[in-house]
Write a protein that holds these residues in place. Structure first.
Motif, mmCIF file in Angstrom:
data_model
loop_
_atom_site.group_PDB
_atom_site.id
_atom_site.type_symbol
_atom_site.label_atom_id
_atom_site.label_comp_id
_atom_site.label_asym_id
_atom_site.label_seq_id
_atom_site.Cartn_x
_atom_site.Cartn_y
_atom_site.Cartn_z
ATOM 1 N N LEU A 58 0.836 -1.203 0.000
ATOM 2 C CA LEU A 58 0.000 0.000 0.000
ATOM 3 C C LEU A 58 0.870 1.252 0.000
ATOM 4 N N LEU A 59 1.925 1.196 0.832
ATOM 5 C CA LEU A 59 2.841 2.329 0.934
ATOM 6 C C LEU A 59 3.483 2.620 -0.428
ATOM 7 N N ALA A 60 3.894 1.545 -1.122
ATOM 8 C CA ALA A 60 4.554 1.718 -2.420
ATOM 9 C C ALA A 60 3.568 2.220 -3.467
ATOM 10 N N SER A 61 2.294 1.875 -3.299
ATOM 11 C CA SER A 61 1.323 2.253 -4.328
ATOM 12 C C SER A 61 1.076 3.765 -4.354
ATOM 13 N N ILE A 93 3.426 5.479 -6.678
ATOM 14 C CA ILE A 93 3.133 5.007 -8.036
ATOM 15 C C ILE A 93 1.943 5.767 -8.605
ATOM 16 N N VAL A 94 0.870 5.849 -7.805
ATOM 17 C CA VAL A 94 -0.314 6.577 -8.270
ATOM 18 C C VAL A 94 0.017 8.048 -8.495
ATOM 19 N N GLY A 149 2.011 8.376 -11.671
ATOM 20 C CA GLY A 149 1.163 8.156 -12.849
ATOM 21 C C GLY A 149 0.294 9.360 -13.137
ATOM 22 N N LEU A 150 -0.315 9.917 -12.082
ATOM 23 C CA LEU A 150 -1.178 11.090 -12.286
ATOM 24 C C LEU A 150 -0.357 12.292 -12.748
ATOM 25 N N ALA A 170 2.362 12.196 -14.506
ATOM 26 C CA ALA A 170 2.698 11.993 -15.923
ATOM 27 C C ALA A 170 1.504 12.326 -16.810
ATOM 28 N N LEU A 171 0.310 11.872 -16.400
ATOM 29 C CA LEU A 171 -0.893 12.177 -17.181
ATOM 30 C C LEU A 171 -1.151 13.682 -17.223
ATOM 31 N N ALA A 231 1.266 15.198 -19.599
ATOM 32 C CA ALA A 231 1.043 14.812 -21.001
ATOM 33 C C ALA A 231 -0.192 15.466 -21.593
ATOM 34 N N THR A 232 -1.102 15.953 -20.731
ATOM 35 C CA THR A 232 -2.353 16.500 -21.256
ATOM 36 C C THR A 232 -2.498 17.988 -20.937
ATOM 37 N N ASP A 233 -1.397 18.664 -20.656
ATOM 38 C CA ASP A 233 -1.437 20.075 -20.273
ATOM 39 C C ASP A 233 -2.428 20.301 -19.140
ATOM 40 N N ASN A 242 0.847 -3.756 -7.148
ATOM 41 C CA ASN A 242 1.576 -2.582 -7.652
ATOM 42 C C ASN A 242 2.024 -2.733 -9.104
ATOM 43 N N LEU A 281 -1.757 6.389 -19.954
ATOM 44 C CA LEU A 281 -0.992 7.470 -20.578
ATOM 45 C C LEU A 281 -0.932 7.286 -22.098
ATOM 46 N N ARG A 306 -3.179 12.132 -28.139
ATOM 47 C CA ARG A 306 -2.066 13.030 -28.388
ATOM 48 C C ARG A 306 -0.716 12.330 -28.376
#
Lengths: 212, 192
Positions: free
Chosen positions: A14-17, A20-21, A24-25, A27-28, A31-33, B71, B82, B87
Motif C-alpha cells: 500500500l505504501l509503495a502504491s 506510483i499513483v 502516474g497522475l 505523468a498524465l 502529457a495532457t497540459d 503494484n 498514458l 495526443r
C-alpha cells in the motif's frame, strides 16, 4: 506472528502504491497540459493561445504572380487558412467563407486593418494559375484576400509548424488536414485558432479588436 | 541464469531491436491500427519475456513490495492510460523523445510489471484485470467507431475506424477466451 506475516507485506504494498499513483497522475497531468488537451488538435490551440507564435519571414507567391513577404503584412489583423486547390471538400467551403468574410469585413479591409490570407500546402501543384482559379470560383470580391503558395518548398514545414497545421496524404491524390481559421495580430503573432467553419466567430474576434 | 531464461531474454532483445529498426517503425507507425494493435503489444511482449531474466534476488525484493501483484498492475494500468491519450500517438511520431519513451515504457512499465505480477495474483484479481482489459477494449472501440472527428492529426478517419473494429474483435476474443477458461479450462481458485 502469522497475522504479522500477512499484514506487513500488504502495508508495504500500500505504501509503495502511493508514489506510483502520484507518479502516474503527474505523468498524465504533464502529457495532457493539466488534463486539458487529450488530442494534438486541442494541444495546438492551447499552445497557441498560451504562447502566441511569431510569423516566420517567408516569401509567398500570390495568385497574380507577385511576391508577398509574410512578415510585411504586419500592422494588420490577418485571418489565415491553409488549403490545396484540388480539395473538393473543406477547402472549397473554406474558400467561399473567406470570400464572404471579404465582403463582411470590407470596411476594415479598405481601412488597411484586416487582411485575409490563404496559403497552399501543395505548392508543387498549386501554381499561380491554379491559385487564381481557386480564388475566382470561391467568389473573390476583388481586394483584401491573398491566395498564395510558399516560394521555397523548404519554407513550408516552417509555416505548417508555426500554425500547427498537419496535412496527411489520403491515398487518393488529396490530403486530410486539420482545417482551421488562424488569427494573427498586428504584431505578427498567431493568437487564436478557430474551427474552419467558425466564420462568424472569426469576424467577431477581429471586429472586437480593430480600432473603430 | 537458466537456459530458458537466457533464450527468452535474447528473444526479447532481438524483438526490441527489430521493432526499433527504421523500416519496421515506418511500416508499423504509418497506420494508427498497426501502431496500437501490433507495435505497442509487441513492445509490451518484450518486457514480458524480459521478466524471465530478472535475477531471483531482485525478484524477491520486488515481491516484498508487490503483494498479490497489485503494484505491478497499478504501474501497467497507469502507463497504459498514458498511452491511450490520442495526443501521445501523434507526439510519438513528431518528437523523438516521446518515441524513446514509448520504446522504453511499453516493455519496462507494462510488459515487465505484468509478467512479475500475474503469477502472484489470485483468482479475483486476475478476473478483475481481465474484465477491465475487455471493458477498455470495448470503450476505446466505441470511441473510435463513433467519433466523427479524427483524434490523431497524423492519421486518417478510416484508419481510426478500422482500429475501432480491431479493438472490438480484440475485446470479443478476450471474452471468448475468458468464457472458455471458465467453462472448460483449468482455473486456479485458491489464490496466491
Amino acid at each position: 506472528m502469522r497475522l504479522r506475516g500477512r499484514v506487513v507485506p500488504a502495508l508495504r504494498t500500500l505504501l509503495a502504491s502511493l508514489p506510483i499513483v502520484a507518479g502516474g497522475l503527474a505523468a498524465l497531468h504533464a502529457a495532457t497540459d493539466g488534463f486539458q488537451a487529450f488530442t494534438s488538435e486541442t494541444a495546438r490551440r492551447l499552445s497557441i493561445a498560451r504562447d502566441p507564435r511569431l510569423l516566420p519571414q517567408v516569401p509567398l507567391e500570390a495568385a497574380d504572380g507577385s511576391t508577398v513577404q509574410l512578415g510585411d503584412l504586419r500592422g494588420r489583423w490577418l485571418l489565415v487558412d491553409f488549403i490545396y486547390t484540388r480539395c473538393e471538400t473543406y477547402c472549397s467551403v473554406q474558400g467561399n467563407e473567406f470570400a464572404r468574410l471579404q465582403q463582411r469585413l470590407g470596411t476594415q479591409i479598405q481601412a488597411g486593418q484586416v487582411q485575409l490570407v490563404s496559403i497552399s500546402f501543395d505548392p508543387a501543384y498549386d501554381d499561380p494559375a491554379q491559385l487564381a482559379a481557386y480564388q475566382r470560383r470561391s467568389g473573390d470580391r476583388g481586394s483584401g484576400w491573398i491566395v498564395a503558395r510558399p516560394v521555397q518548398t523548404t519554407d513550408l514545414p516552417k509555416l505548417l509548424a508555426t500554425f500547427g497545421v498537419k496535412a496527411v496524404p489520403d491515398g487518393l491524390d488529396g490530403y486530410v488536414h486539420n482545417a482551421a481559421i488562424s488569427i494573427v495580430n498586428p504584431e505578427g503573432r498567431v493568437v487564436a485558432v478557430l474551427d474552419w467553419d467558425a466564420m462568424q466567430q472569426a469576424q467577431d474576434y477581429v471586429l472586437q479588436r480593430v480600432a473603430p | 541464469m537458466k537456459n530458458g531464461a537466457r533464450t527468452k531474454a535474447g528473444l526479447a532483445a532481438l524483438l526490441w531491436l527489430g521493432l526499433a529498426l527504421p523500416p519496421a517503425r515506418a511500416l508499423l507507425e504509418a497506420s494508427m491500427t498497426r501502431q496500437m494493435l501490433i507495435q505497442m503489444p509487441l513492445l509490451a511482449l518484450v518486457g514480458w519475456w524480459l521478466a524471465a531474466a530478472v535475477p531471483a534476488v531482485w525478484r524477491d525484493a520486488i515481491n516484498r513490495w508487490n503483494a498479490h501483484g497489485i503494484n505491478g498492475f497499478l504501474i501497467a494500468s497507469l502507463t497504459g492510460m498514458l498511452w491511450m491519450v490520442p495526443r501521445m500517438l501523434d507526439e510519438a511520431l513528431d518528437l523523438p523523445w516521446v518515441e524513446v519513451a514509448k520504446f522504453t515504457s511499453m516493455p519496462l512499465l507494462i510488459g515487465l510489471p505484468l509478467a512479475l505480477s500475474w503469477p502472484r495474483a489470485g483468482f479475483v484479481l486476475r478476473a478483475a484485470v481481465l474484465v477491465e482489459a475487455i471493458a477498455t477494449a470495448f470503450r476505446l472501440a466505441w470511441l473510435y467507431l463513433a467519433s466523427p472527428v479524427r483524434l490523431c492529426s497524423s492519421y486518417l478517419l478510416d484508419d481510426q475506424q478500422r482500429l475501432g473494429q480491431g479493438l472490438l474483435v480484440l475485446g470479443l476474443t478476450l471474452c471468448v477466451v475468458l468464457g472458455w477458461k471458465l467453462m472448460w479450462g483449468h482455473v486456479r481458485v485458491d489464490g496466491a
